[in-house]
Design an enzyme around this catalytic site. Structure first.
Site, PDB file in Angstrom:
ATOM      1  N   HIS A  79       0.828  -1.197   0.000  1.00 40.26           N
ATOM      2  CA  HIS A  79       0.000   0.000   0.000  1.00 40.26           C
ATOM      3  C   HIS A  79       0.865   1.251   0.000  1.00 40.26           C
ATOM      4  O   HIS A  79       1.912   1.291   0.655  1.00 40.26           O
ATOM      5  CB  HIS A  79      -0.951   0.021   1.204  1.00 40.26           C
ATOM      6  CG  HIS A  79      -0.267   0.025   2.539  1.00 40.26           C
ATOM      7  ND1 HIS A  79       0.081   1.185   3.195  1.00 40.26           N
ATOM      8  CD2 HIS A  79       0.146  -0.979   3.351  1.00 40.26           C
ATOM      9  CE1 HIS A  79       0.656   0.888   4.349  1.00 40.26           C
ATOM     10  NE2 HIS A  79       0.722  -0.422   4.471  1.00 40.26           N
ATOM     11  N   ASP A  81      -0.719   4.217   0.753  1.00 41.00           N
ATOM     12  CA  ASP A  81      -1.294   5.171   1.710  1.00 41.00           C
ATOM     13  C   ASP A  81      -0.535   5.090   3.028  1.00 41.00           C
ATOM     14  O   ASP A  81       0.092   4.072   3.347  1.00 41.00           O
ATOM     15  CB  ASP A  81      -2.803   4.939   1.916  1.00 41.00           C
ATOM     16  CG  ASP A  81      -3.140   3.582   2.493  1.00 41.00           C
ATOM     17  OD1 ASP A  81      -2.486   2.591   2.101  1.00 41.00           O
ATOM     18  OD2 ASP A  81      -4.047   3.488   3.340  1.00 41.00           O
ATOM     19  N   ASP A 112       6.629   1.903   6.498  1.00 35.51           N
ATOM     20  CA  ASP A 112       5.277   1.332   6.293  1.00 35.51           C
ATOM     21  C   ASP A 112       4.555   2.112   5.223  1.00 35.51           C
ATOM     22  O   ASP A 112       3.822   3.028   5.538  1.00 35.51           O
ATOM     23  CB  ASP A 112       4.526   1.360   7.631  1.00 35.51           C
ATOM     24  CG  ASP A 112       3.195   0.652   7.568  1.00 35.51           C
ATOM     25  OD1 ASP A 112       2.908  -0.013   6.561  1.00 35.51           O
ATOM     26  OD2 ASP A 112       2.422   0.783   8.526  1.00 35.51           O
ATOM     27  N   GLU A 147      -5.215   0.904   2.803  1.00 32.49           N
ATOM     28  CA  GLU A 147      -4.860  -0.160   3.753  1.00 32.49           C
ATOM     29  C   GLU A 147      -4.936   0.354   5.174  1.00 32.49           C
ATOM     30  O   GLU A 147      -5.389  -0.346   6.065  1.00 32.49           O
ATOM     31  CB  GLU A 147      -3.453  -0.685   3.454  1.00 32.49           C
ATOM     32  CG  GLU A 147      -3.178  -2.061   4.064  1.00 32.49           C
ATOM     33  CD  GLU A 147      -2.679  -2.009   5.513  1.00 32.49           C
ATOM     34  OE1 GLU A 147      -2.737  -3.044   6.181  1.00 32.49           O
ATOM     35  OE2 GLU A 147      -2.240  -0.929   5.970  1.00 32.49           O
ATOM     36  N   GLU A 148      -4.490   1.584   5.380  1.00 28.53           N
ATOM     37  CA  GLU A 148      -4.441   2.137   6.736  1.00 28.53           C
ATOM     38  C   GLU A 148      -5.817   2.631   7.183  1.00 28.53           C
ATOM     39  O   GLU A 148      -6.015   2.934   8.362  1.00 28.53           O
ATOM     40  CB  GLU A 148      -3.429   3.290   6.814  1.00 28.53           C
ATOM     41  CG  GLU A 148      -1.992   2.920   6.434  1.00 28.53           C
ATOM     42  CD  GLU A 148      -1.302   2.076   7.489  1.00 28.53           C
ATOM     43  OE1 GLU A 148      -1.959   1.636   8.447  1.00 28.53           O
ATOM     44  OE2 GLU A 148      -0.094   1.843   7.333  1.00 28.53           O
ATOM     45  N   GLU A 176       4.835  -5.612   4.111  1.00 32.81           N
ATOM     46  CA  GLU A 176       4.657  -4.907   5.392  1.00 32.81           C
ATOM     47  C   GLU A 176       5.948  -4.968   6.215  1.00 32.81           C
ATOM     48  O   GLU A 176       6.731  -5.916   6.080  1.00 32.81           O
ATOM     49  CB  GLU A 176       3.521  -5.550   6.196  1.00 32.81           C
ATOM     50  CG  GLU A 176       2.137  -5.295   5.632  1.00 32.81           C
ATOM     51  CD  GLU A 176       1.688  -3.842   5.782  1.00 32.81           C
ATOM     52  OE1 GLU A 176       2.302  -3.091   6.566  1.00 32.81           O
ATOM     53  OE2 GLU A 176       0.745  -3.462   5.077  1.00 32.81           O
ATOM     54  N   HIS A 361       4.311   4.178  11.955  1.00 29.66           N
ATOM     55  CA  HIS A 361       3.216   4.955  12.565  1.00 29.66           C
ATOM     56  C   HIS A 361       3.729   5.929  13.630  1.00 29.66           C
ATOM     57  O   HIS A 361       2.936   6.510  14.365  1.00 29.66           O
ATOM     58  CB  HIS A 361       2.134   4.036  13.175  1.00 29.66           C
ATOM     59  CG  HIS A 361       1.385   3.235  12.164  1.00 29.66           C
ATOM     60  ND1 HIS A 361       0.073   2.849  12.332  1.00 29.66           N
ATOM     61  CD2 HIS A 361       1.756   2.744  10.962  1.00 29.66           C
ATOM     62  CE1 HIS A 361      -0.327   2.149  11.277  1.00 29.66           C
ATOM     63  NE2 HIS A 361       0.690   2.069  10.432  1.00 29.66           N
TER      64      HIS A 361
HETATM   65 ZN   LIG Z   1       1.411  -1.104   6.322  1.00 32.93          ZN
END
Ligand SMILES: [Zn+2]
Length: 390
Positions: A79, A81, A112, A147-148, A176, A361
Site C-alpha cells: 500500500h 497510503d 510502512d 490499507e491504513e 509490510e 506509525h
Molecule cells: Zn502497512
C-alpha cells in the site's frame, strides 16, 4: 518526473523518497501511484490505475501492474497510503520531504511501506535485466491506497476485479514492515483476527436509597465484563499466541451520586487465533452474557478473520532468500495487527516480509539505506529462487 529507460535498474532509495514526497494520507493519493505506474511502465510493465468508491466512502486509487503474460504470476502486494503525521513540529525532519541524511531515509511511509515497494521495483528491474527478454514468467504488483483506513476500496475490490477477468496469482509476498528489531528476524505467515464488541446493558433507573425499586445497569455490566475476562479465551495454538479480550472503555456517564444508572455501556476488542472465527466468538460471547442474565444488546464490528498459511514451500523460499542475504533464519510468526494479507491468502500461498517496523506509525519514521539495499537483494534473490533459470 521522467520514467527511467527500460532495463535501467531502479534506485530503491531515490524511488522511495519520490513516493514519500506524495503526502498520500488515506484515502488521498497525491500522485504516488501514477508515479509508481510510470516507473514500472519504464521497466516494461503494463499498469492499470483503478479507482474504487463504495457509496458513502471516499474514492481510492489502486494499481495493478504486470510484466509477462505466461508462466507463474509472482505478486508483490502493498500500500502507498500512510497514516497521518500528527503534529508536524514533532518531526526532526519534515515527514513528506523524502530526505536522505546520515545513511537514513526519513519520512512518513519510509518503513510502512513505500520503502518496501521501492525495494521490490528495484529488485524486479535487476532481475528482469539479468534474465533478459527470454524470461517466461510473470511478475505483478498489487498496490492499494486504502490499507491504513477502512480497507473497503482497496485490495479486496482489486482482487475481485482481477478474478472477474481471469487474472491468477500463484504466490504473493506482502511488503509490510514485519521485522521486529533487525532485517531478517521475522516473516509473518498469518495474522490474528480482530473484532470489536459494543455492549449496552439495560436496567431500571432509580434512587440509590431505594435500590429495590431499580435495577442497577452498572452492577450487571460489571458482572458481564467479569464473565468475559475471568478466564483466558484459549492457551494459544501451534502457530499463534493465546487469543485476548481487552476492554477498551466503560461508559455510564452518570453525574449524580444518588441515582442508580438505568443504562451502562462498554466496548472491547478481541484478537483471536485460528481456534476461533468471528461467528464462534459471537456464540461464546452470547452464552457468557446470557448466563449473567438481564436485558442487553451486543453489536459487533469484525475487522478481519484469523488466517494462516502453514509453513510450506513458499515460506521456505522466502526464508532461504533472507538467510542468503542477511545470514539470519527468520522466525515465522503470526503476531501483531492485521494486514491486507487477510484478503489475499484465499487466492495463493502468501508470506509477509518487508523492512523493520520499529518506527512505523511514529514520529520520525525512518529506515537505514543499508536495509533498503539488503531488502532489494532479498526480493531479487526470492525472484531468482521462484523462477529458477533454464
Ligand atoms: Zn502497512
Amino acid at each position: 518526473m521522467a520514467a527511467p529507460r527500460r532495463n535501467e535498474p531502479v534506485d530503491p532509495v531515490a524511488l522511495a523518497a519520490e513516493l514519500i514526497r506524495s503526502p498520500s494520507v488515506t484515502p488521498r493519493d497525491e500522485g504516488a501511484l501514477p508515479h509508481l505506474a510510470r516507473v514500472l511502465e519504464g521497466l516494461g510493465f503494463r499498469s492499470e490505475l483503478k479507482e474504487f468508491r463504495e457509496a458513502g466512502t471516499e474514492p481510492v486509487l489502486n494499481l495493478y501492474a504486470r510484466i509477462g503474460s505466461s508462466g507463474r504470476n509472482f505478486c508483490f502486494a502493498g500500500h502507498t497510503d500512510v497514516v497521518p503525521p500528527g503534529d508536524l513540529g514533532d518531526w526532526k525532519i519534515a515527514p513528506f520531504a523524502g530526505t536522505v541524511e546520515g545513511g537514513t531515509l526519513h519520512g512518513r511511509g519510509a518503513a510502512d511501506m513505500k520503502g518496501a515497494i521501492a525495494c521490490f521495483a528495484a529488485a524486479a528491474s535487476r532481475f528482469l535485466a539479468e534474465r533478459g527478454p527470454g524470461f517466461e514468467g510473470s511478475i505483478s504488483l498489487l498496490i492499494t491506497g486504502d490499507e491504513e483506513g477502512v480497507s473497503i476500496n482497496g485490495t479486496r475490490k482489486l482482487l475481485d476485479w482481477l478474478a472477474a477477468r481471469g487474472e491468477k496469482l500463484d504466490a504473493c509476498i506482502v511488503g509490510e514492515p514485519t521485522n521486529a528489531q533487525v532485517l531478517g528476524d521475522m516473516v509473518k505467515i498469518g495474522r490474528r483476527g480482530s473484532m470489536n464488541g459494543y455492549l449496552t446493558v439495560e436496567g431500571v433507573q432509580g434512587h440509590t436509597a431505594y435500590p429495590h425499586l431499580a435495577d442497577n445497569a452498572a452492577h450487571r455490566l460489571v458482572a458481564m465484563l467479569h464473565a468475559l475476562t475471568a478466564a483466558p479465551l484459549d492457551q494459544g495454538t501451534a502457530h499463534f499466541q493465546p487469543s485476548t479480550l481487552q476492554i477498551s472503555t466503560i461508559d455510564i456517564g452518570n453525574p449524580a451520586t444518588n441515582v442508580i444508572p438505568g443504562r451502562a455501556r462498554a466496548a472491547f476488542n478481541i484478537r483471536f487465533n485460528d481456534r476461533w472465527s468471528s461467528a464462534s466468538l459471537k456464540d461464546w460471547l452470547k452464552a457468557k452474557l446470557d448466563a449473567v442474565g438481564g436485558r442487553y444488546t451486543l453489536d459487533f464490528h469484525v475487522s478481519g478473520e484469523s488466517f494462516l498459511t502453514p509453513p510450506g514451500p513458499f515460506s521456505a523460499l522466502v526464508a532461504e532468500a533472507i538467510e542468503r542475504v542477511t545470514g539470519r533464519k527468520p522466525e515465522l510468526s503470526t503476531t501483531g495487527g492485521t494486514s491486507d494479507a487477510r484478503f489475499i491468502h484465499p487466492f495463493c500461498p502468501i508470506a509477509e516480509f518487508g523492512l523493520v517496523g520499529l518506527t512505523m506509525h511514529k514520529v520520525d519514521e525512518r529506515v537505514p539505506v543499508a536495509d533498503m539495499k539488503a531488502l532489494t537483494e532479498i526480493y531479487r534473490t526470492l525472484l531468482e529462487l521462484y523462477f529458477p533459470a533454464g
